[in-house]
Enzyme design. Structure first.
Site, PDB file in Angstrom:
ATOM      1  N   THR A 115     -12.308 -14.628  -2.159  1.00 42.41           N
ATOM      2  CA  THR A 115     -12.479 -13.234  -1.609  1.00 42.41           C
ATOM      3  C   THR A 115     -11.977 -12.985  -0.113  1.00 42.41           C
ATOM      4  OG1 THR A 115     -14.009 -11.466  -1.417  1.00 42.41           O
ATOM      5  CG2 THR A 115     -14.592 -13.548  -0.680  1.00 42.41           C
ATOM      6  N   ASP A 121       0.604  -1.150  -0.025  1.00 43.72           N
ATOM      7  CA  ASP A 121       0.052   0.050   0.103  1.00 43.72           C
ATOM      8  C   ASP A 121       0.817   1.152  -0.146  1.00 43.72           C
ATOM      9  OD1 ASP A 121      -2.709  -1.181   0.066  1.00 43.72           O
ATOM     10  OD2 ASP A 121      -2.434  -1.935   2.080  1.00 43.72           O
ATOM     11  N   ARG A 159     -16.050  -2.591  -4.232  1.00 39.68           N
ATOM     12  CA  ARG A 159     -14.987  -1.840  -4.345  1.00 39.68           C
ATOM     13  C   ARG A 159     -13.996  -2.208  -5.168  1.00 39.68           C
ATOM     14  NH1 ARG A 159     -14.539  -0.641   0.651  1.00 39.68           N
ATOM     15  NH2 ARG A 159     -12.702  -1.753   1.303  1.00 39.68           N
ATOM     16  N   TRP A 190     -11.722  -0.821  -8.111  1.00 42.34           N
ATOM     17  CA  TRP A 190     -10.204  -0.673  -8.247  1.00 42.34           C
ATOM     18  C   TRP A 190      -9.743  -1.239  -9.462  1.00 42.34           C
ATOM     19  CZ3 TRP A 190      -9.303   2.237  -4.657  1.00 42.34           C
ATOM     20  CH2 TRP A 190      -9.461   2.101  -3.114  1.00 42.34           C
ATOM     21  N   ASP A 227      -6.766  -4.617  -5.365  1.00 42.69           N
ATOM     22  CA  ASP A 227      -6.538  -3.469  -5.066  1.00 42.69           C
ATOM     23  C   ASP A 227      -5.296  -2.974  -5.490  1.00 42.69           C
ATOM     24  OD1 ASP A 227      -8.130  -5.019  -3.038  1.00 42.69           O
ATOM     25  OD2 ASP A 227      -8.153  -3.445  -1.493  1.00 42.69           O
TER      26      ASP A 227
END
Length: 396
Positions: free
Chosen positions: A234, A114, A246, A250, A174
């Site tokens: 998931t 991240d 979401r 992404w 993500d």
């Protein structure tokens, strides 16, 4: 291209004026940005004396904050930079610099993927708007830290290091959002290997994360020897076969961005496919704000996810500029619907309420009963990015 976009948006704007007496889109955007500045200044003032802390959410009437280690730490600084870009208020600039500095140590982070979220949303926007050379150093160092998570034998950036008994090499959708930092750093530094990593990650994600209908699973774990998937599931969605909202956003945003940065037509086609899946989904609510998962029951009690809508709207505005006119108009019309809904009293909080956050009704991780029907910093960030992108397009 800019002339085409101006005419397209003008047509959408005029259609809005003629239909039902709605406010022009330009007015909606300006009011939303003005309200965002008021609310964001209140948040900044509240947190200014809380050394090292950053807003995360507001739940049960109480502030929930984090230090820079939380994956969302770069979003509130990014909100401040977008507010500053649109208002040029010196007080906002002061706070943008203050809160951006609180994230700097993450340039050395190598234990998660991240870093792109943390640094590119904060220091990236700061560099874009100020040209501050010290921000460039932070971003380049952060990109090299992120690059340590790339394993050539697998060809992807590893997302997480936990649950090693279940996941050999987990990669979540993500992670597409963190490739822009690598692409920027490759261009700025001349280090082609950073670009190669980002492209490899995008290519393998395109191959293994997506289903024939352009929906995406959340997580793929890869065998570290063969480099092939051994598990698809998931972590935050309804089920392994569902379309976590979401996550779909992404993917849409990530491939739109990668097309902008590479010009690779495969990425554009992927983005168009995802956009079609989302816009035409049978469970997409009429107001354009998805349920937390597209396969969740379409009930009034099912939580929505304003963050997914904001990410999607921002991506659709950009994608509209890369496709033929009629298709671009459809994307813009849907993004406009989402923005009008998010800017309405149902989703935008009055000044001084909602803990200082702009938007209400986002969902973080429903399966874990974490951050359900609350404000979230990344919802505010991508909402402001979408507003800013629309405002730029409306300018002659």
């Amino acid at each position: 291209m800019k002339k085409f976009l101006t005419y397209t948006l003008l047509g959408v704007l005029l259609a809005g004026c003629a239909g039902g007496g709605r406010e022009p889109l330009e007015t909606v955007v300006d009011k939303a940005l003005a309200g965002a500045e008021r609310q964001t200044l209140l948040m900044a003032e509240k947190y200014s004396a809380r050394e090292g802390r950053l807003p995360r959410t507001w739940e049960n009437g109480e502030d929930v904050s984090s230090d820079s280690r939380w994956w969302c730490s770069g979003f509130f600084p990014g909100v401040l930079w977008y507010v500053y870009e649109n208002g040029r208020n010196p007080r906002v600039l002061k706070y943008a610099r203050m809160f951006t500095a609180r994230v700097e140590r993450e340039k050395h982070t190598t234990d998660n993927h991240d870093v792109g979220f943390m640094l590119y949303c904060s220091f990236g926007n700061g560099l874009r708007l100020t040209g501050d050379k010290s921000y460039e150093e932070v971003l380049l160092t952060g990109a090299r830290s992120l690059a340590t998570r790339f394993k050539p034998e697998v060809g992807l950036i590893r997302s997480w290091d936990h649950n090693r008994d279940k996941w050999q090499y987990p990669v979540i959708i993500d992670n597409m959002m963190n490739l822009e930092l690598l692409m920027w750093a490759a261009d700025r530094s001349g280090d082609k290997s950073l670009r190669d990593m980002a492209v490899s990650h995008a290519d393998k994600t395109l191959k293994h994360h997506f289903r024939p209908d352009f929906s995406s699973c959340h997580l793929v774990s890869y065998d570290t020897i063969s480099g092939q998937p051994h598990l698809k599931q998931t972590h935050q969605g309804l089920s392994d076969s569902s379309a976590w909202s979401r996550g779909q956003a992404w993917g849409l945003y990530g491939y739109t961005c990668m097309y902008r940065l590479t010009g690779d037509a495969r990425y554009l086609e992927q983005a168009r496919g995802i956009a079609g899946f989302l816009i035409n989904h049978r469970n997409m609510p009429a107001d354009g704000i998805p349920y937390w998962d597209f396969d969740a029951p379409a009930l009034a009690s099912t939580p929505r996810d304003a963050s997914a809508a904001a990410i999607m709207a921002s991506a659709l505005v950009e994608l509209s500029g890369f496709v033929p006119a009629a298709e671009g108009e459809r994307y813009m019309a849907f993004a406009e619907k989402q923005i009008r809904t998010l800017a309405s009293p149902e989703y935008t909080a009055p000044a001084g309420e909602n803990g200082g956050f702009i938007l209400r009704h986002s969902t973080g991780a429903y399966p874990f009963s974490s951050e359900v029907d609350v404000p979230l910093t990344y919802a505010d960030y991508y909402y402001l990015e979408a507003l800013t992108r629309i405002k730029r397009r409306l300018q002659p």
